[in-house]
Write a protein that holds these residues in place. Structure first.
Motif, PDB file in Angstrom:
ATOM      1  N   GLN A 153       0.859  -1.179   0.000  1.00  0.00           N
ATOM      2  CA  GLN A 153       0.000   0.000   0.000  1.00  0.00           C
ATOM      3  C   GLN A 153       0.896   1.230   0.000  1.00  0.00           C
ATOM      4  O   GLN A 153       1.842   1.316   0.781  1.00  0.00           O
ATOM      5  N   LYS A 180       0.842   5.250   0.482  1.00  0.00           N
ATOM      6  CA  LYS A 180       0.021   6.349   0.984  1.00  0.00           C
ATOM      7  C   LYS A 180       0.576   7.684   0.514  1.00  0.00           C
ATOM      8  O   LYS A 180       1.733   7.787   0.125  1.00  0.00           O
ATOM      9  N   ASP A 181      -0.266   8.694   0.581  1.00  0.00           N
ATOM     10  CA  ASP A 181       0.108  10.080   0.277  1.00  0.00           C
ATOM     11  C   ASP A 181       0.627  10.263  -1.147  1.00  0.00           C
ATOM     12  O   ASP A 181       1.612  10.971  -1.384  1.00  0.00           O
ATOM     13  N   HIS A 214      -0.998  10.373  -9.228  1.00  0.00           N
ATOM     14  CA  HIS A 214      -2.087   9.400  -9.351  1.00  0.00           C
ATOM     15  C   HIS A 214      -2.802   9.554 -10.695  1.00  0.00           C
ATOM     16  O   HIS A 214      -3.102   8.557 -11.369  1.00  0.00           O
TER      17      HIS A 214
END
Length: 100
Positions: free
Chosen positions: A29, A31-32, A38
């Protein structure tokens, strides 16, 4: 109520409950992730007809196939200790090239 609406509109994959992996699969995973990163990943994945997960898994797998510089240097260190002199090596290279 909002959750129920999402579930009603979602399509479930009939085979999903029956998926079995021979080897346990691990998850990663991240994060941030910045929105622009993205968005670019989604764009690239879409161009390849992939989900972001499929795209990133393919990229990660490809990355593990290429050794890092540290891995290359370690491999070179394992193969040291040859007995050829510089002139012998130069002559071997010249012979391979077909030059005197």
């Amino acid at each position: 109520a909002a959750r129920a609406q999402v579930l009603r509109g979602a399509k479930s994959h009939v085979l999903a409950p029956n998926w079995h992996y021979v080897v346990p699969m691990r998850s990663i995973q991240i994060k941030d992730v910045p929105p622009n990163v993205h968005a670019k990943l989604r764009e690239r994945a879409g161009r390849n007809g992939q989900s972001v997960q499929e795209y990133l898994l393919e990229r990660l797998a490809a990355d593990t196939e290429r050794p890092t510089l540290d891995e290359l240097f370690a491999r070179v260190d394992e193969h040291t200790g040859g007995t050829a002199t510089l002139s012998h090596a130069a002559n071997a290279v010249r012979a391979d090239r077909g030059t005197p």
